[in-house]
Design a protein around this motif. Sequence first.
Motif, PDB file in Angstrom:
ATOM      1  N   ASP A  21     -14.997   5.557 -21.254  1.00  0.00           N
ATOM      2  CA  ASP A  21     -14.723   4.333 -20.500  1.00  0.00           C
ATOM      3  C   ASP A  21     -13.885   4.595 -19.252  1.00  0.00           C
ATOM      4  OD1 ASP A  21     -16.110   2.927 -22.391  1.00  0.00           O
ATOM      5  OD2 ASP A  21     -14.357   2.140 -23.433  1.00  0.00           O
ATOM      6  N   SER A  22     -13.189   5.743 -19.219  1.00  0.00           N
ATOM      7  CA  SER A  22     -12.317   6.077 -18.094  1.00  0.00           C
ATOM      8  C   SER A  22     -13.045   6.862 -17.002  1.00  0.00           C
ATOM      9  CB  SER A  22     -11.108   6.890 -18.586  1.00  0.00           C
ATOM     10  OG  SER A  22     -10.382   6.185 -19.564  1.00  0.00           O
ATOM     11  N   ILE A  23     -14.268   7.273 -17.276  1.00  0.00           N
ATOM     12  CA  ILE A  23     -14.974   8.133 -16.324  1.00  0.00           C
ATOM     13  C   ILE A  23     -15.223   7.451 -14.983  1.00  0.00           C
ATOM     14  CG2 ILE A  23     -17.124   9.390 -15.903  1.00  0.00           C
ATOM     15  CD1 ILE A  23     -17.203  10.112 -18.845  1.00  0.00           C
ATOM     16  N   PRO A  24     -15.731   6.211 -14.930  1.00  0.00           N
ATOM     17  CA  PRO A  24     -15.950   5.577 -13.610  1.00  0.00           C
ATOM     18  C   PRO A  24     -14.670   5.487 -12.776  1.00  0.00           C
ATOM     19  CG  PRO A  24     -17.149   4.367 -15.298  1.00  0.00           C
ATOM     20  CD  PRO A  24     -16.274   5.359 -16.024  1.00  0.00           C
ATOM     21  N   ASP A  25     -13.526   5.178 -13.406  1.00  0.00           N
ATOM     22  CA  ASP A  25     -12.258   5.120 -12.663  1.00  0.00           C
ATOM     23  C   ASP A  25     -11.868   6.498 -12.151  1.00  0.00           C
ATOM     24  OD1 ASP A  25     -11.989   2.401 -13.007  1.00  0.00           O
ATOM     25  OD2 ASP A  25     -10.764   2.570 -14.812  1.00  0.00           O
ATOM     26  N   MET A  26     -12.123   7.522 -12.957  1.00  0.00           N
ATOM     27  CA  MET A  26     -11.829   8.890 -12.523  1.00  0.00           C
ATOM     28  C   MET A  26     -12.646   9.245 -11.292  1.00  0.00           C
ATOM     29  SD  MET A  26     -13.323  12.163 -12.506  1.00  0.00           S
ATOM     30  CE  MET A  26     -14.516  12.152 -13.838  1.00  0.00           C
ATOM     31  N   ILE A  27     -13.915   8.863 -11.286  1.00  0.00           N
ATOM     32  CA  ILE A  27     -14.783   9.146 -10.138  1.00  0.00           C
ATOM     33  C   ILE A  27     -14.255   8.449  -8.893  1.00  0.00           C
ATOM     34  CG2 ILE A  27     -17.097   8.822  -9.189  1.00  0.00           C
ATOM     35  CD1 ILE A  27     -18.148   8.980 -12.090  1.00  0.00           C
ATOM     36  N   SER A  28     -13.858   7.199  -9.040  1.00  0.00           N
ATOM     37  CA  SER A  28     -13.331   6.437  -7.892  1.00  0.00           C
ATOM     38  C   SER A  28     -12.078   7.108  -7.338  1.00  0.00           C
ATOM     39  CB  SER A  28     -13.016   4.997  -8.314  1.00  0.00           C
ATOM     40  OG  SER A  28     -14.191   4.325  -8.718  1.00  0.00           O
ATOM     41  N   ARG A  29     -11.204   7.596  -8.204  1.00  0.00           N
ATOM     42  CA  ARG A  29      -9.980   8.291  -7.744  1.00  0.00           C
ATOM     43  C   ARG A  29     -10.333   9.563  -6.990  1.00  0.00           C
ATOM     44  NH1 ARG A  29      -8.177   6.974 -12.950  1.00  0.00           N
ATOM     45  NH2 ARG A  29      -8.493   9.127 -13.641  1.00  0.00           N
ATOM     46  N   GLU A  30     -11.305  10.302  -7.497  1.00  0.00           N
ATOM     47  CA  GLU A  30     -11.710  11.537  -6.820  1.00  0.00           C
ATOM     48  C   GLU A  30     -12.297  11.242  -5.440  1.00  0.00           C
ATOM     49  OE1 GLU A  30     -11.283  14.739  -7.649  1.00  0.00           O
ATOM     50  OE2 GLU A  30     -10.097  14.053  -9.374  1.00  0.00           O
ATOM     51  N   PHE A  31     -13.071  10.163  -5.354  1.00  0.00           N
ATOM     52  CA  PHE A  31     -13.624   9.785  -4.051  1.00  0.00           C
ATOM     53  C   PHE A  31     -12.500   9.388  -3.089  1.00  0.00           C
ATOM     54  CE2 PHE A  31     -18.018   8.446  -5.865  1.00  0.00           C
ATOM     55  CZ  PHE A  31     -18.450   9.764  -5.757  1.00  0.00           C
ATOM     56  N   GLU A  32     -11.497   8.683  -3.586  1.00  0.00           N
ATOM     57  CA  GLU A  32     -10.364   8.302  -2.740  1.00  0.00           C
ATOM     58  C   GLU A  32      -9.592   9.527  -2.270  1.00  0.00           C
ATOM     59  OE1 GLU A  32      -8.035   5.584  -4.989  1.00  0.00           O
ATOM     60  OE2 GLU A  32      -9.540   3.970  -4.951  1.00  0.00           O
TER      61      GLU A  32
END
Length: 550
Positions: free
Chosen positions: A225-236
Amino acid sequence: MSLTKDKKRWDGSNLMANKLLLIVLLAALPLLAIVFLRNKGFDTAACFNAPSYSDSSDLILPKFNKTNPSATLSIIAEPLHEIIGQKYSKTTKIGIKISAQHNDAKVPVDVVVALDVSDSMDGHKLDLAKKTLQKVISTLGEEDSFGLITFSTQSRVVVPSKKLTTENKNNALRIVQNIEPMGMTNIAGGLKISIQEIDRIPEPNDVRAIFLLTDGLHNIGMHEDSIPDMISREFENSEGIGPVPRLLTFGYGANHNENLLREISMTSIGGLYYFLDSDSDIVSAFGDAMGGILSVVAQDTVATISIPEAAANIGVQVKGVYHYSYKVEEDGSVKVKVGDFYSGEVRDVLFEMNLAEGLKVNQPFPHAIINIEFQDTIKESPARIISPAVVSIARPPGSKVSSPNGHVSLQWLRIRIVDTIAKAHKFADEGDVKRAEKAIRHELENLEAETLRMNLGRKPMAIQLIGNLKSILDKLQDELEYGTMESAYMLHAHQEHSEQRSSMYFERDLYSGGAYTTARKQDMVDKFEGSLKTINTEDDHIDVDESHEL
């Protein structure tokens, strides 16, 4: 004396001829102006019949202004009805059609593949995945970059991202051939390393993509469930390094989490999810994905909807936008992020608006102005449509209404069905398959009746919408049989009609992708599928020096 009279007579005749010539030229000027304006794309009839405004600073705009068809992108904006009586309705629906010109040019791309090499991939699945990746590498040129991450319990960079010179291409092909399976499935780790790796490319290309291929469930590392948020942080964290890469996810077989892979793909603009049920699916899907990214002609496309001041003063405003990414600006305009366009692709933006009230004239009145800005990947420069599309609607007294626009009508049916499929998928995933079946059946009956009434039944999109609903209905007949395959089919139908982009290659039939397939994508799919026979018959040895062509 006769000579003098003849000279005076000639001078008089000449003067008269000049006057007549001048009169003819002056009379012809309006006609020449009309021809000139029409050549520039203006609807001149609407120009000369448009109502006058109390505010003289407002320009009389054409009824429908189509942009130059030779441009990379062109737009047409049309209302559902051209004439809407003031007693008939106070609102209407508007369609914006954005078309990308067909272009055979190939832009340089950066591709990083995250490959699941867990134990469940052992055997034929991994062999096929490796040989498909070798076809991907062979398709790329020297201006393209390629990198490969393998993930299982741990994630590793096995092919560092770099330009595919002949030497680098041969090295990548050899490394792919020698990959072995091991461990569990850490999707989060593979994605994180992939994003970091694509950001290490010294001179990134404008078009970038990460391919994620897995056959199983995320079962080690952070919670899924945390994977999409992790991706967004990496993009930022990588903002400013290069354009955000699109995420293309490939789920192989019935044991992966289709909802997670779709959610991962949606963290990026232009991302897609592919469900792969057979050997041919993986080859076709990778061909489709490569055909797409290699034919990108525009990125970061933004459509701006503005209301003219004269219209805003009499009640005109945007009531709602049917798109997943838009923002209302302080001046009341609306910016819609449409994303990227492949060669030959067509997309639609739909919105609803309040109409002008209290008009005293019957002529078309400009209600909205639409413009688009985008990054032209072919010309490698920002671009803006010079001539905006203008939506004009006549608002006579009474209840008169003109016939509905067929294209706009069909697009609004598409939006409604996308919403129904999403709701039905949610019902089915929650265990209420009967409720999902009822929603789809009701929508199918309405769609068939409405397309028949509006004579739209032969349109490719109508055929695909009806066919997809019938297929979904078949899959919901037995609630005990509902599983990954049925869920994935609904996700794909929703994705294709929401994004207006083909992506379904399992259980492919008459209804799959036909309305959205582009020539460039289909050509690449054909090339990849043509290589499937070779993949199935060749031995494990590949002569890398002869594998550069499909």
